[in-house]
Design a protein around this motif. Structure first.
Motif, PDB file in Angstrom:
ATOM      1  N   GLU A 125       0.834  -1.217   0.000  1.00 48.47           N
ATOM      2  CA  GLU A 125       0.000   0.000   0.000  1.00 48.47           C
ATOM      3  C   GLU A 125       0.861   1.256   0.000  1.00 48.47           C
ATOM      4  O   GLU A 125       0.555   2.241  -0.687  1.00 48.47           O
ATOM      5  CB  GLU A 125      -0.931  -0.002   1.214  1.00 48.47           C
ATOM      6  CG  GLU A 125      -1.907  -1.165   1.287  1.00 48.47           C
ATOM      7  CD  GLU A 125      -2.958  -1.159   0.183  1.00 48.47           C
ATOM      8  OE1 GLU A 125      -2.940  -0.259  -0.683  1.00 48.47           O
ATOM      9  OE2 GLU A 125      -3.797  -2.081   0.192  1.00 48.47           O
ATOM     10  N   ARG A 128       1.965   2.014  -3.428  1.00 45.71           N
ATOM     11  CA  ARG A 128       0.886   2.571  -4.252  1.00 45.71           C
ATOM     12  C   ARG A 128       0.746   4.071  -4.011  1.00 45.71           C
ATOM     13  O   ARG A 128       0.521   4.843  -4.943  1.00 45.71           O
ATOM     14  CB  ARG A 128      -0.431   1.849  -3.969  1.00 45.71           C
ATOM     15  CG  ARG A 128      -0.455   0.407  -4.440  1.00 45.71           C
ATOM     16  CD  ARG A 128      -1.830  -0.224  -4.250  1.00 45.71           C
ATOM     17  NE  ARG A 128      -1.816  -1.645  -4.595  1.00 45.71           N
ATOM     18  CZ  ARG A 128      -1.713  -2.632  -3.734  1.00 45.71           C
ATOM     19  NH1 ARG A 128      -1.673  -2.368  -2.426  1.00 45.71           N
ATOM     20  NH2 ARG A 128      -1.683  -3.885  -4.130  1.00 45.71           N
ATOM     21  N   THR A 331      -9.110   4.100  -4.856  1.00 45.72           N
ATOM     22  CA  THR A 331      -7.673   4.097  -5.134  1.00 45.72           C
ATOM     23  C   THR A 331      -7.012   5.357  -4.574  1.00 45.72           C
ATOM     24  O   THR A 331      -7.685   6.378  -4.341  1.00 45.72           O
ATOM     25  CB  THR A 331      -7.415   4.035  -6.637  1.00 45.72           C
ATOM     26  OG1 THR A 331      -7.893   5.259  -7.240  1.00 45.72           O
ATOM     27  CG2 THR A 331      -8.137   2.840  -7.264  1.00 45.72           C
TER      28      THR A 331
END
Length: 348
Positions: A125, A128, A331
């Motif tokens: 994560e 990202r 997202t």
């Protein structure tokens, strides 16, 4: 807010409460904490401590303006906020955390997975977020529920289960598996009060890398049992906490504490405009509701964007956010389009 989200939140509360119904409420239970030796009293510099860098006021101002993300309402960035003391994390880094409790696989990713797998997932994560916003470094963290609203009254009749020191020490050990990780201790006070519960974790808050979260959902001022309805904190309670944290920061020469407040309804935080900001504390109003993206965005707009305090956060639920169409997590790229941009991200 749509009723299904509120009902779902109450269901989550019931699940957590029933899970801890047979636990002690005095914080002396054993369990996972026995895996590690206790080091909770250490205050020396170690790999988890962030460097105490003085804050450049001009840089700070430019970064909070960037977080405002083109706001046209005049609310963001928050006016007249103090420049934080040296060592401040926000807004220089975005905090990305896993949330949960070591007793339970149902309360969040922190506790659902063994430490090595948990770190693999959290680091994914982090990557990202680094890709979505390369200009903002990511600060990893673990957000641990240190006091859980309980389904039984306990010896003090407060319906609260305080995690044993050995449990909290376990989380600190897991944090040290990856250098420079920060830790949040979260309090669900139930029929107790925040004033009564803070001293139970004060020795941990004296550590430079340990921060605080409080959950109004389980602050039952009307005497209701936790899980029956949504609780509340007032600005006066929040100002007490920031004063408490500020005193610790000054006494022990600590970097500013990050202070996270969960919120998904208006009544969870009353008189928000009266919350006092301090250079020793960085306040994050955290959108804690679950559901489909449109519902989450609406909750954020009404209760976080609409009542500015200082910084904002956003929670993503690996399971509950997938219950309704389009059955997907939002997202980083989508969250970065919000006004203001959240600077604290929590995965449960």
């Amino acid at each position: 807010m749509k009723f299904p989200q509120l009902a779902g939140t109450l269901v989550l509360g019931f699940a957590a409460i029933s899970l801890f119904a047979n636990c002690n409420s005095d914080g002396k239970s054993g369990g996972v904490g026995k895996m590690f030796s206790s080091d909770s009293t250490k205050k020396k510099t170690d790999s988890t401590v962030n460097v105490m860098k003085p804050v450049d006021p001009k840089l700070y101002d430019s970064l909070v303006r960037k977080l405002a993300n083109g706001d046209t309402t005049g609310r963001w960035p928050v006016k007249n906020q103090p420049v934080p003391l040296a060592g401040a994390i926000l807004p220089f880094k975005r905090i990305v955390v896993y949330y949960g409790n070591l007793h339970s696989k149902k309360m969040g990713a922190l506790g659902e997975y063994a430490p090595k797998e948990m770190w693999q997932r959290l680091n994914a994560e982090v990557k990202r977020w680094e890709k979505a916003d390369p200009s903002t470094p990511v600060q990893p963290g673990l957000h641990y529920i240190a006091a859980v609203a309980s389904g039984t009254p306990g010896r003090d009749n407060k319906y609260i289960n305080r995690m044993a020191n050995s449990q909290i020490d376990s989380v600190l050990k897991i944090a040290k598996m990856q250098p420079n990780t920060i830790v949040f201790l979260d309090l669900q006070v139930a029929l107790s009060t925040i004033k009564a519960e803070l001293p139970h974790i004060e020795k941990y808050l004296q550590l430079p890398y340990v921060h605080l979260g409080i959950d109004p959902e389980f602050s039952m001022k009307d005497g209701s049992l936790p899980g029956k309805r949504i609780g509340t904190y007032d600005a006066a309670d929040i100002n007490y906490v920031t004063g408490y944290l500020a005193d610790l920061v000054k006494k022990y020469n600590l970097p500013p504490k990050v202070f996270v407040l969960h919120r998904f309804t208006k009544k969870m935080v009353t008189n928000a405009s009266n919350i006092k900001l301090r250079p020793e504390v960085q306040v994050v109003m955290h959108m804690d509701g679950w559901g489909e993206p449109d519902l989450k965005i609406g909750t954020y707009r009404h209760f976080i964007q609409g009542e500015p305090v200082q910084f904002t956060g956003f929670k993503l639920f690996y399971k509950n956010d997938l219950k309704k169409e389009p059955k997907r997590l939002m997202t980083p790229e989508e969250l970065l389009k919000l006004t203001p941009k959240p600077i604290y991200i929590q995965y449960q």
